[in-house]
Design a protein around this motif. Structure first.
Motif, PDB file in Angstrom:
ATOM      1  N   GLU A  86       0.829  -1.225   0.000  1.00 31.93           N
ATOM      2  CA  GLU A  86       0.000   0.000   0.000  1.00 31.93           C
ATOM      3  C   GLU A  86       0.856   1.265   0.000  1.00 31.93           C
ATOM      4  O   GLU A  86       0.439   2.310  -0.507  1.00 31.93           O
ATOM      5  N   GLU A  87       2.059   1.173   0.581  1.00 34.23           N
ATOM      6  CA  GLU A  87       2.945   2.356   0.593  1.00 34.23           C
ATOM      7  C   GLU A  87       3.811   2.453  -0.664  1.00 34.23           C
ATOM      8  O   GLU A  87       4.660   3.348  -0.760  1.00 34.23           O
ATOM      9  N   GLY A  88       3.630   1.512  -1.567  1.00 34.33           N
ATOM     10  CA  GLY A  88       4.433   1.543  -2.799  1.00 34.33           C
ATOM     11  C   GLY A  88       5.764   0.815  -2.681  1.00 34.33           C
ATOM     12  O   GLY A  88       6.584   0.850  -3.600  1.00 34.33           O
ATOM     13  N   ASN A  89       5.982   0.136  -1.554  1.00 35.78           N
ATOM     14  CA  ASN A  89       7.280  -0.525  -1.359  1.00 35.78           C
ATOM     15  C   ASN A  89       7.315  -1.933  -1.948  1.00 35.78           C
ATOM     16  O   ASN A  89       6.309  -2.646  -1.949  1.00 35.78           O
ATOM     17  N   LEU A  90       8.510  -2.288  -2.404  1.00 38.47           N
ATOM     18  CA  LEU A  90       8.705  -3.622  -2.996  1.00 38.47           C
ATOM     19  C   LEU A  90       9.644  -4.485  -2.161  1.00 38.47           C
ATOM     20  O   LEU A  90       9.939  -5.615  -2.529  1.00 38.47           O
ATOM     21  N   GLY A  91      10.125  -3.947  -1.043  1.00 39.46           N
ATOM     22  CA  GLY A  91      11.138  -4.676  -0.266  1.00 39.46           C
ATOM     23  C   GLY A  91      12.508  -4.444  -0.876  1.00 39.46           C
ATOM     24  O   GLY A  91      12.683  -3.602  -1.758  1.00 39.46           O
ATOM     25  N   PRO A  92      13.508  -5.210  -0.404  1.00 37.85           N
ATOM     26  CA  PRO A  92      14.902  -4.954  -0.842  1.00 37.85           C
ATOM     27  C   PRO A  92      15.193  -5.510  -2.234  1.00 37.85           C
ATOM     28  O   PRO A  92      16.018  -6.402  -2.393  1.00 37.85           O
ATOM     29  N   VAL A  93      14.534  -4.958  -3.257  1.00 38.09           N
ATOM     30  CA  VAL A  93      14.705  -5.441  -4.641  1.00 38.09           C
ATOM     31  C   VAL A  93      15.942  -4.806  -5.293  1.00 38.09           C
ATOM     32  O   VAL A  93      16.778  -4.220  -4.594  1.00 38.09           O
ATOM     33  N   TYR A  94      16.025  -4.905  -6.623  1.00 35.79           N
ATOM     34  CA  TYR A  94      17.250  -4.532  -7.353  1.00 35.79           C
ATOM     35  C   TYR A  94      17.997  -3.311  -6.827  1.00 35.79           C
ATOM     36  O   TYR A  94      19.199  -3.378  -6.575  1.00 35.79           O
ATOM     37  N   GLY A  95      17.308  -2.179  -6.725  1.00 32.39           N
ATOM     38  CA  GLY A  95      17.984  -0.934  -6.352  1.00 32.39           C
ATOM     39  C   GLY A  95      18.739  -1.091  -5.038  1.00 32.39           C
ATOM     40  O   GLY A  95      19.878  -0.637  -4.903  1.00 32.39           O
ATOM     41  N   TYR A  96      18.105  -1.757  -4.106  1.00 33.51           N
ATOM     42  CA  TYR A  96      18.720  -1.940  -2.782  1.00 33.51           C
ATOM     43  C   TYR A  96      19.964  -2.835  -2.876  1.00 33.51           C
ATOM     44  O   TYR A  96      21.029  -2.509  -2.341  1.00 33.51           O
ATOM     45  N   GLN A  97      19.846  -3.943  -3.585  1.00 33.88           N
ATOM     46  CA  GLN A  97      20.997  -4.866  -3.665  1.00 33.88           C
ATOM     47  C   GLN A  97      22.132  -4.252  -4.491  1.00 33.88           C
ATOM     48  O   GLN A  97      23.303  -4.457  -4.187  1.00 33.88           O
TER      49      GLN A  97
END
Ligand SMILES: Nc1nc(=O)c2c([nH]1)NC[C@@H]1CN(c3ccc(C(=O)N[C@@H](CCC(=O)O)C(=O)O)cc3)CN21
Ligand SMILES: O=c1ccn([C@H]2C[C@H](O)[C@@H](COP(=O)(O)O)O2)c(=O)[nH]1
Length: 264
Positions: A86-97
């Motif tokens: 709901e907040e638009g978050n995807l978790g620690p996906v590509y950008g984060y890694q």
């Protein structure tokens, strides 16, 4: 883009029917490779019109280390909407890694900056790798990385890149993935003072979704046009400083767009 049509035809003709996580069903082949010499032009599929705007914004978003879809939405890109909370978050996906891989000592590793520094200082290195596949964190991601690992290679003043994509939606995802990594290779080459070499795409589970077969058939009936050319603003020397207006696609002639449902 004969290479892409060959993959599509190969999977249509030889794919094994498999059930999959989304419940859609796929025709699938394990392991395939395609090579694109970036001197021949920019590898954007011409047998259907591809939305380059989404591809550029998605890549800039990865490079900023962003994992919230707000930036994409602000720029009219909806390809990640189905996976965000709901907040638009995807978790620690590509950008984060890519930009802040958590290190054991509590620090974080900016893999992109490190690989740029290595390409510049030790271009013969055989360790020019960026990995998005983090086994400690895959379960926290909205979707574990499909384009999981890539490696650069420098020879004769040219920069090449190979991607390992563990899972490949041939109709919807792969045209995006090829163009995105080809673009990244052009950008990294420019900021490292190298010429672009090849982009090599290696796929693991390469599949056509059962509800994309008609679309694939239509695409296979079309004759590809010559590849377009991509021009980058030559003044940009910092990979993280590229903006949308620094990219100009020239001579893109394509058949009409083909709609297809995305398996979530
Ligand atoms: N099943 C599936 N296939 C994918 O390719 C895919 C996922 N899931 N999940 C995560 C990301 C999101 N990606 C996507 C998602 C949607 C489109 C898509 O619907 N493309 C349309 C519209 C393009 C646009 O709006 O710009 C297309 O015709 O290419 C493409 C890539 C690639 N990934
Ligand atoms: O960049 C991307 C992201 C995703 N895909 C496709 C590949 C699969 O069809 C799905 C992911 O499902 P998994 O069950 O996690 O493999 O998304 C793609 O082709 N390219």
């Amino acid at each position: 883009m004969k290479q892409y049509l060959d993959l599509m035809r190969h999977v249509r003709d030889h794919g094994t029917f498999k059930s999959d996580r989304t419940g859609t069903g796929t025709y699938s082949v394990f392991a395939h490779q395609m090579r694109f010499d970036l001197a021949d032009g920019f590898p954007l599929v011409t047998t259907k019109k591809c939305h380059l705007k989404s591809i550029i914004h998605e890549l800039l978003w990865f490079l900023q280390g962003d994992t919230n879809i707000a930036y994409l939405k602000d720029n009219g890109v909806s390809i990640w909407d189905d996976w965000a909370d709901e907040e638009g978050n995807l978790g620690p996906v590509y950008g984060y890694q890519w930009r802040s891989w958590p290190a054991p000592d509590g620090e974080s590793i900016d893999q992109i900056s490190k690989v740029l520094q290595m390409i510049r200082s030790n271009p013969d290195s055989r360790r020019l790798i960026v990995s998005a596949w983090n086994p400690a964190l895959v379960d926290e991601m909205a979707l574990p990385p499909c384009h999981a690992l890539f490696q650069f290679y420098v020879a004769d003043g040219k920069l090449s890149c190979q991607l390992y994509q563990r899972s490949a939606d041939i109709f919807l995802g792969v045209p995006f993935n090829i163009a995105s990594y080809a673009l990244l290779t052009l950008m990294v080459a420019q900021v490292c003072g190298l010429q672009p070499g090849e982009f090599i795409w290696t796929g693991g589970d390469c599949h056509l979704y059962a509800n994309h077969m008609e679309q694939a058939e239509l695409q296979l009936s079309r004759e590809p046009y010559p590849m377009p050319r991509m021009r980058l603003n030559p003044e940009v020397t910092d990979l993280f400083a590229f903006t949308f207006d620094d990219f100009t696609l020239e001579g893109y002639q394509a058949h009409p767009h083909i709609k297809a449902p995305v398996a979530v």
